[in-house]
Design a protein around this motif. Structure first.
Motif, PDB file in Angstrom:
ATOM      1  N   ASN A 249      -3.320  -5.293  10.686  1.00  0.00           N
ATOM      2  CA  ASN A 249      -4.201  -5.915   9.694  1.00  0.00           C
ATOM      3  C   ASN A 249      -4.797  -4.808   8.832  1.00  0.00           C
ATOM      4  O   ASN A 249      -5.357  -3.837   9.357  1.00  0.00           O
ATOM      5  CB  ASN A 249      -5.317  -6.717  10.363  1.00  0.00           C
ATOM      6  N   VAL A 250      -4.663  -4.957   7.521  1.00  0.00           N
ATOM      7  CA  VAL A 250      -5.067  -3.912   6.584  1.00  0.00           C
ATOM      8  C   VAL A 250      -6.175  -4.432   5.679  1.00  0.00           C
ATOM      9  O   VAL A 250      -6.084  -5.539   5.134  1.00  0.00           O
ATOM     10  CB  VAL A 250      -3.861  -3.446   5.734  1.00  0.00           C
ATOM     11  N   TYR A 251      -7.214  -3.612   5.512  1.00  0.00           N
ATOM     12  CA  TYR A 251      -8.344  -3.940   4.633  1.00  0.00           C
ATOM     13  C   TYR A 251      -8.439  -2.836   3.574  1.00  0.00           C
ATOM     14  O   TYR A 251      -8.728  -1.681   3.895  1.00  0.00           O
ATOM     15  CB  TYR A 251      -9.644  -4.044   5.422  1.00  0.00           C
ATOM     16  N   ILE A 252      -8.167  -3.215   2.338  1.00  0.00           N
ATOM     17  CA  ILE A 252      -8.134  -2.259   1.230  1.00  0.00           C
ATOM     18  C   ILE A 252      -9.567  -1.935   0.791  1.00  0.00           C
ATOM     19  O   ILE A 252     -10.450  -2.793   0.805  1.00  0.00           O
ATOM     20  CB  ILE A 252      -7.338  -2.825   0.040  1.00  0.00           C
ATOM     21  N   LYS A 253      -9.780  -0.676   0.406  1.00  0.00           N
ATOM     22  CA  LYS A 253     -11.084  -0.258  -0.092  1.00  0.00           C
ATOM     23  C   LYS A 253     -11.278  -0.826  -1.495  1.00  0.00           C
ATOM     24  O   LYS A 253     -10.516  -0.525  -2.416  1.00  0.00           O
ATOM     25  CB  LYS A 253     -11.174   1.259  -0.118  1.00  0.00           C
ATOM     26  N   ILE A 254     -12.276  -1.678  -1.649  1.00  0.00           N
ATOM     27  CA  ILE A 254     -12.552  -2.330  -2.929  1.00  0.00           C
ATOM     28  C   ILE A 254     -13.802  -1.704  -3.540  1.00  0.00           C
ATOM     29  O   ILE A 254     -14.874  -1.721  -2.943  1.00  0.00           O
ATOM     30  CB  ILE A 254     -12.751  -3.846  -2.759  1.00  0.00           C
ATOM     31  N   GLU A 255     -13.641  -1.124  -4.705  1.00  0.00           N
ATOM     32  CA  GLU A 255     -14.755  -0.491  -5.391  1.00  0.00           C
ATOM     33  C   GLU A 255     -15.492  -1.540  -6.235  1.00  0.00           C
ATOM     34  O   GLU A 255     -14.899  -2.481  -6.762  1.00  0.00           O
ATOM     35  CB  GLU A 255     -14.263   0.635  -6.309  1.00  0.00           C
TER      36      GLU A 255
ATOM     37  N   VAL B 205       0.853  -1.191   0.000  1.00  0.00           N
ATOM     38  CA  VAL B 205       0.000   0.000   0.000  1.00  0.00           C
ATOM     39  C   VAL B 205       0.885   1.236   0.000  1.00  0.00           C
ATOM     40  O   VAL B 205       1.715   1.420   0.895  1.00  0.00           O
ATOM     41  CB  VAL B 205      -0.937   0.024   1.233  1.00  0.00           C
ATOM     42  N   SER B 206       0.724   2.070  -1.004  1.00  0.00           N
ATOM     43  CA  SER B 206       1.527   3.290  -1.097  1.00  0.00           C
ATOM     44  C   SER B 206       0.723   4.541  -0.748  1.00  0.00           C
ATOM     45  O   SER B 206       1.288   5.576  -0.430  1.00  0.00           O
ATOM     46  CB  SER B 206       2.104   3.434  -2.516  1.00  0.00           C
ATOM     47  N   ASN B 207      -0.603   4.423  -0.817  1.00  0.00           N
ATOM     48  CA  ASN B 207      -1.470   5.575  -0.561  1.00  0.00           C
ATOM     49  C   ASN B 207      -2.448   5.238   0.567  1.00  0.00           C
ATOM     50  O   ASN B 207      -3.231   4.286   0.451  1.00  0.00           O
ATOM     51  CB  ASN B 207      -2.238   5.952  -1.831  1.00  0.00           C
ATOM     52  N   ILE B 208      -2.401   6.008   1.637  1.00  0.00           N
ATOM     53  CA  ILE B 208      -3.268   5.728   2.801  1.00  0.00           C
ATOM     54  C   ILE B 208      -4.740   5.839   2.438  1.00  0.00           C
ATOM     55  O   ILE B 208      -5.588   5.151   3.016  1.00  0.00           O
ATOM     56  CB  ILE B 208      -2.907   6.680   3.963  1.00  0.00           C
ATOM     57  N   SER B 209      -5.073   6.673   1.463  1.00  0.00           N
ATOM     58  CA  SER B 209      -6.472   6.835   1.067  1.00  0.00           C
ATOM     59  C   SER B 209      -7.060   5.552   0.489  1.00  0.00           C
ATOM     60  O   SER B 209      -8.277   5.412   0.389  1.00  0.00           O
ATOM     61  CB  SER B 209      -6.613   7.977   0.055  1.00  0.00           C
ATOM     62  N   ASP B 210      -6.197   4.586   0.112  1.00  0.00           N
ATOM     63  CA  ASP B 210      -6.679   3.303  -0.406  1.00  0.00           C
ATOM     64  C   ASP B 210      -7.081   2.345   0.711  1.00  0.00           C
ATOM     65  O   ASP B 210      -7.672   1.297   0.443  1.00  0.00           O
ATOM     66  CB  ASP B 210      -5.596   2.629  -1.262  1.00  0.00           C
ATOM     67  N   VAL B 211      -6.767   2.701   1.953  1.00  0.00           N
ATOM     68  CA  VAL B 211      -7.044   1.801   3.091  1.00  0.00           C
ATOM     69  C   VAL B 211      -8.428   2.112   3.656  1.00  0.00           C
ATOM     70  O   VAL B 211      -8.709   3.244   4.050  1.00  0.00           O
ATOM     71  CB  VAL B 211      -5.971   1.969   4.188  1.00  0.00           C
ATOM     72  N   PHE B 212      -9.278   1.112   3.661  1.00  0.00           N
ATOM     73  CA  PHE B 212     -10.618   1.253   4.228  1.00  0.00           C
ATOM     74  C   PHE B 212     -10.571   1.150   5.745  1.00  0.00           C
ATOM     75  O   PHE B 212     -11.181   1.931   6.465  1.00  0.00           O
ATOM     76  CB  PHE B 212     -11.532   0.172   3.646  1.00  0.00           C
ATOM     77  N   LEU B 213      -9.788   0.171   6.242  1.00  0.00           N
ATOM     78  CA  LEU B 213      -9.628  -0.031   7.679  1.00  0.00           C
ATOM     79  C   LEU B 213      -8.283  -0.679   7.946  1.00  0.00           C
ATOM     80  O   LEU B 213      -7.856  -1.571   7.205  1.00  0.00           O
ATOM     81  CB  LEU B 213     -10.754  -0.922   8.232  1.00  0.00           C
ATOM     82  N   ALA B 214      -7.617  -0.236   9.002  1.00  0.00           N
ATOM     83  CA  ALA B 214      -6.386  -0.876   9.469  1.00  0.00           C
ATOM     84  C   ALA B 214      -6.446  -0.949  10.988  1.00  0.00           C
ATOM     85  O   ALA B 214      -6.773   0.042  11.658  1.00  0.00           O
ATOM     86  CB  ALA B 214      -5.152  -0.107   9.019  1.00  0.00           C
ATOM     87  N   THR B 215      -6.148  -2.130  11.533  1.00  0.00           N
ATOM     88  CA  THR B 215      -6.190  -2.334  12.983  1.00  0.00           C
ATOM     89  C   THR B 215      -4.839  -2.832  13.474  1.00  0.00           C
ATOM     90  O   THR B 215      -4.098  -3.485  12.735  1.00  0.00           O
ATOM     91  CB  THR B 215      -7.275  -3.359  13.367  1.00  0.00           C
ATOM     92  N   CYS B 216      -4.540  -2.523  14.732  1.00  0.00           N
ATOM     93  CA  CYS B 216      -3.280  -2.947  15.343  1.00  0.00           C
ATOM     94  C   CYS B 216      -3.581  -3.600  16.678  1.00  0.00           C
ATOM     95  O   CYS B 216      -4.293  -3.020  17.518  1.00  0.00           O
ATOM     96  CB  CYS B 216      -2.364  -1.740  15.524  1.00  0.00           C
ATOM     97  N   ASP B 217      -3.055  -4.820  16.904  1.00  0.00           N
ATOM     98  CA  ASP B 217      -3.322  -5.512  18.163  1.00  0.00           C
ATOM     99  C   ASP B 217      -2.191  -5.269  19.160  1.00  0.00           C
ATOM    100  O   ASP B 217      -1.242  -4.511  18.897  1.00  0.00           O
ATOM    101  CB  ASP B 217      -3.544  -7.016  17.937  1.00  0.00           C
ATOM    102  N   SER B 218      -2.295  -5.921  20.316  1.00  0.00           N
ATOM    103  CA  SER B 218      -1.320  -5.692  21.392  1.00  0.00           C
ATOM    104  C   SER B 218       0.068  -6.210  21.041  1.00  0.00           C
ATOM    105  O   SER B 218       1.052  -5.850  21.698  1.00  0.00           O
ATOM    106  CB  SER B 218      -1.810  -6.359  22.680  1.00  0.00           C
TER     107      SER B 218
END
Length: 242
Positions: free
Chosen positions: A227-233, A209-222
């Motif tokens: 975990n990255v979820y890309i925005k899919i059109e 991923v080079s552009n943060i605007s392409d990321v729909f959701l990203a989570t970070c655990d302890s």
């Protein structure tokens, strides 16, 4: 022309009072607490629909909207006072919110309790299936709670095995932090994980991923696992539920 002017004034009045009633409802609901939203008892339900009806009357009132407003405030005060009474008195709590009713226990279905709960056998079986029990022989006890939900205790021999059953002690899981939502970095959440934007950008690069605007959701655990979820059109091509 004059008639049209009066009509326009009435429309503007309704719009303003509607917005006002929504704002008042929002404030009163915040004051009453989230229980009114998540777990409706019979008393909460009655108050909810009554306050909603008063708000609708307030919104469409062309003359006096202060009376509905006062009524909404009175009902809210009653809800708050009732909540305080419930905290202090078990007897009144049982009277106001009701008692749980045992519908099934140890292989026995209690017909009289079903009648008290205003449930027929079909609806009871539907409630069991909604909880994942298609065979009621797998149920030890089923209780209708005062909020209308059925709580189920499974038969011990048929419940899923737990780590404790196998003498295992797994590491405690904790909540994950949302660090990106809708292409926007949540800086406070990212800081809470002990990381910065440089770390985040490096992690995103490993996902391609080079552009943060392409990321729909990203989570970070302890464990600092991102975990990255890309925005899919566009629609899903393989939809098995269509």
């Amino acid at each position: 022309m004059i008639l049209g002017g009066f009509l326009m004034m009435d429309i503007i009045h309704i719009i303003l009072t509607s917005l006002g009633s929504l704002i008042v409802l929002f404030i009163l609901t915040k004051f009453m607490g989230y229980r009114q939203i998540s777990q409706l008892s019979m008393f909460d339900y009655i108050n909810g629909i009554t306050i909603g009806s008063i708000a609708a009357e307030m919104a469409t009132s062309l003359e006096n909207f202060t009376e509905p407003l006062v009524a909404m405030i009175v009902y809210t005060i009653v809800v708050v006072l009732t909540s305080k009474i419930n905290e202090k008195s078990l007897v009144l709590r049982r009277f106001i919110t009701g008692n749980p009713i045992i519908l099934l226990d140890n292989g026995q279905i209690y017909f009289d309790n079903l009648k008290r709960a205003r449930l027929d056998l079909d609806e009871f079986l539907i409630r069991c299936r909604n909880s994942g029990y298609f065979d009621i022989s797998k149920i030890q006890t089923a209780i209708l709670e005062s909020n209308g939900k059925v709580s189920i205790l499974p038969v011990s021999a048929d419940r899923p095995a737990t780590p404790r059953d196998m003498n295992l002690i797994p590491a405690q899981e904790t909540m994950v932090a949302n660090v990106i939502m809708d292409g926007e970095i949540l800086k406070k959440n990212l800081q809470h994980t002990g990381n910065d934007e440089k770390w985040l950008n490096n992690q995103l690069k490993s996902y391609g991923v080079s552009n943060i605007s392409d990321v729909f959701l990203a989570t970070c655990d302890s464990n600092n696992k991102l975990n990255v979820y890309i925005k899919i059109e566009g629609p899903m091509k393989k939809d098995l539920l269509v």
